[in-house]
Write a protein that holds these residues in place. Sequence first.
Motif, PDB file in Angstrom:
ATOM      1  N   MET A   1       0.822  -1.187   0.000  1.00 42.86           N
ATOM      2  CA  MET A   1       0.000   0.000   0.000  1.00 42.86           C
ATOM      3  C   MET A   1       0.870   1.256   0.000  1.00 42.86           C
ATOM      4  SD  MET A   1      -3.352  -0.138  -0.022  1.00 42.86           S
ATOM      5  CE  MET A   1      -4.324  -1.139   1.067  1.00 42.86           C
ATOM      6  N   GLU A   2       1.918   1.215   0.784  1.00 43.22           N
ATOM      7  CA  GLU A   2       2.817   2.362   0.899  1.00 43.22           C
ATOM      8  C   GLU A   2       3.506   2.653  -0.436  1.00 43.22           C
ATOM      9  OE1 GLU A   2       3.613   5.516   2.987  1.00 43.22           O
ATOM     10  OE2 GLU A   2       2.461   3.859   3.830  1.00 43.22           O
ATOM     11  N   SER A   3       3.837   1.599  -1.186  1.00 41.53           N
ATOM     12  CA  SER A   3       4.498   1.809  -2.474  1.00 41.53           C
ATOM     13  C   SER A   3       3.576   2.541  -3.447  1.00 41.53           C
ATOM     14  CB  SER A   3       4.960   0.483  -3.071  1.00 41.53           C
ATOM     15  OG  SER A   3       3.875  -0.387  -3.276  1.00 41.53           O
ATOM     16  N   VAL A   4       2.295   2.225  -3.428  1.00 42.55           N
ATOM     17  CA  VAL A   4       1.333   2.903  -4.296  1.00 42.55           C
ATOM     18  C   VAL A   4       1.237   4.370  -3.906  1.00 42.55           C
ATOM     19  CG1 VAL A   4      -1.097   3.049  -4.978  1.00 42.55           C
ATOM     20  CG2 VAL A   4       0.022   0.818  -4.845  1.00 42.55           C
ATOM     21  N   LYS A   5       1.156   4.651  -2.614  1.00 40.28           N
ATOM     22  CA  LYS A   5       1.070   6.041  -2.140  1.00 40.28           C
ATOM     23  C   LYS A   5       2.280   6.850  -2.589  1.00 40.28           C
ATOM     24  CE  LYS A   5      -1.751   5.195   1.930  1.00 40.28           C
ATOM     25  NZ  LYS A   5      -1.811   5.204   3.389  1.00 40.28           N
ATOM     26  N   LYS A   6       3.458   6.251  -2.508  1.00 38.60           N
ATOM     27  CA  LYS A   6       4.676   6.948  -2.937  1.00 38.60           C
ATOM     28  C   LYS A   6       4.664   7.210  -4.438  1.00 38.60           C
ATOM     29  CE  LYS A   6       7.723   5.226   0.689  1.00 38.60           C
ATOM     30  NZ  LYS A   6       8.859   4.354   0.999  1.00 38.60           N
ATOM     31  N   MET A   7       4.154   6.253  -5.202  1.00 42.09           N
ATOM     32  CA  MET A   7       4.160   6.375  -6.659  1.00 42.09           C
ATOM     33  C   MET A   7       3.196   7.449  -7.161  1.00 42.09           C
ATOM     34  SD  MET A   7       4.443   2.332  -7.527  1.00 42.09           S
ATOM     35  CE  MET A   7       5.039   2.320  -9.214  1.00 42.09           C
ATOM     36  N   VAL A   8       2.111   7.679  -6.412  1.00 39.27           N
ATOM     37  CA  VAL A   8       1.129   8.683  -6.857  1.00 39.27           C
ATOM     38  C   VAL A   8       1.369  10.053  -6.229  1.00 39.27           C
ATOM     39  CG1 VAL A   8      -0.608   6.934  -7.317  1.00 39.27           C
ATOM     40  CG2 VAL A   8      -0.646   8.125  -5.144  1.00 39.27           C
ATOM     41  N   GLN A  51       3.785  -6.801  -6.313  1.00 37.03           N
ATOM     42  CA  GLN A  51       3.441  -6.182  -5.024  1.00 37.03           C
ATOM     43  C   GLN A  51       2.489  -5.007  -5.234  1.00 37.03           C
ATOM     44  OE1 GLN A  51       7.588  -5.474  -3.958  1.00 37.03           O
ATOM     45  NE2 GLN A  51       7.183  -6.479  -1.992  1.00 37.03           N
ATOM     46  N   VAL A  52       2.765  -4.199  -6.231  1.00 39.73           N
ATOM     47  CA  VAL A  52       1.903  -3.050  -6.522  1.00 39.73           C
ATOM     48  C   VAL A  52       0.519  -3.534  -6.928  1.00 39.73           C
ATOM     49  CG1 VAL A  52       1.561  -1.065  -8.043  1.00 39.73           C
ATOM     50  CG2 VAL A  52       3.839  -1.556  -7.147  1.00 39.73           C
ATOM     51  N   GLU A  53       0.468  -4.581  -7.741  1.00 36.23           N
ATOM     52  CA  GLU A  53      -0.822  -5.125  -8.157  1.00 36.23           C
ATOM     53  C   GLU A  53      -1.618  -5.634  -6.956  1.00 36.23           C
ATOM     54  OE1 GLU A  53      -2.803  -7.936 -11.579  1.00 36.23           O
ATOM     55  OE2 GLU A  53      -0.649  -8.117 -11.219  1.00 36.23           O
ATOM     56  N   MET A  58      -6.051  -4.745  -3.006  1.00 35.31           N
ATOM     57  CA  MET A  58      -6.454  -4.461  -1.619  1.00 35.31           C
ATOM     58  C   MET A  58      -7.268  -3.169  -1.530  1.00 35.31           C
ATOM     59  SD  MET A  58      -3.097  -5.673   0.526  1.00 35.31           S
ATOM     60  CE  MET A  58      -3.677  -4.944   2.034  1.00 35.31           C
ATOM     61  N   LEU A  59      -7.064  -2.267  -2.476  1.00 33.59           N
ATOM     62  CA  LEU A  59      -7.845  -1.029  -2.515  1.00 33.59           C
ATOM     63  C   LEU A  59      -9.240  -1.263  -3.094  1.00 33.59           C
ATOM     64  CD1 LEU A  59      -5.128   1.500  -3.736  1.00 33.59           C
ATOM     65  CD2 LEU A  59      -6.181   1.386  -1.468  1.00 33.59           C
ATOM     66  N   SER A  64      -7.331  -5.222 -11.428  1.00 33.04           N
ATOM     67  CA  SER A  64      -6.364  -4.293 -10.835  1.00 33.04           C
ATOM     68  C   SER A  64      -5.941  -3.183 -11.785  1.00 33.04           C
ATOM     69  CB  SER A  64      -5.137  -5.053 -10.348  1.00 33.04           C
ATOM     70  OG  SER A  64      -4.518  -5.724 -11.431  1.00 33.04           O
ATOM     71  N   VAL A  65      -6.051  -3.409 -13.087  1.00 27.82           N
ATOM     72  CA  VAL A  65      -5.689  -2.390 -14.074  1.00 27.82           C
ATOM     73  C   VAL A  65      -6.800  -2.257 -15.100  1.00 27.82           C
ATOM     74  CG1 VAL A  65      -3.193  -2.631 -13.817  1.00 27.82           C
ATOM     75  CG2 VAL A  65      -4.376  -4.051 -15.492  1.00 27.82           C
ATOM     76  N   PRO A  66      -6.987  -1.089 -15.672  1.00 25.12           N
ATOM     77  CA  PRO A  66      -6.296   0.147 -15.358  1.00 25.12           C
ATOM     78  C   PRO A  66      -6.743   0.697 -14.004  1.00 25.12           C
ATOM     79  CG  PRO A  66      -8.052   0.579 -16.939  1.00 25.12           C
ATOM     80  CD  PRO A  66      -8.003  -0.899 -16.734  1.00 25.12           C
ATOM     81  N   ALA A  67      -5.836   1.340 -13.321  1.00 28.65           N
ATOM     82  CA  ALA A  67      -6.125   2.004 -12.057  1.00 28.65           C
ATOM     83  C   ALA A  67      -5.660   3.446 -12.189  1.00 28.65           C
ATOM     84  CB  ALA A  67      -5.398   1.314 -10.912  1.00 28.65           C
ATOM     85  N   VAL A  68      -6.589   4.375 -12.054  1.00 30.48           N
ATOM     86  CA  VAL A  68      -6.283   5.781 -12.293  1.00 30.48           C
ATOM     87  C   VAL A  68      -6.441   6.584 -11.010  1.00 30.48           C
ATOM     88  CG1 VAL A  68      -6.873   7.828 -13.642  1.00 30.48           C
ATOM     89  CG2 VAL A  68      -7.037   5.565 -14.695  1.00 30.48           C
TER      90      VAL A  68
END
Length: 102
Positions: A1-8, A51-53, A58-59, A64-68
């Motif tokens: 989850m943290e990796s997604v937050k950092k990426m966005v 991991q990102v997927e 989890m969100l 899982s894609v596309p996720a905008v």
Amino acid sequence: MESVKKMVAEKPVVMFSKNKCCMCHTIKTLISSFGANLTVYELDELPNGLQVERALLMLGLRPSVPAVFIGQELIGGANEIMSLHLEGNLVPLLMKAKALWL
């Protein structure tokens, strides 16, 4: 989850995609057609793509894609983006996030 937050973080529009996903291509083309500053992460090219997927799943994204993400907020997948576009709300949302300038 943290990796997604950092990426966005600090990016106006972020999309998580896969190279062979036709809906991902459609959504990329749509958002880019407005001249939006789109950052795309191809999960099948990232070392931590699996991991990102998992984090995207989890969100609540299915698939899982596309996720905008627009303005660091999860908007959703293809259905949500197309609905916003057809309702005339996608461009104003992109403008609010400073992803495009008209």
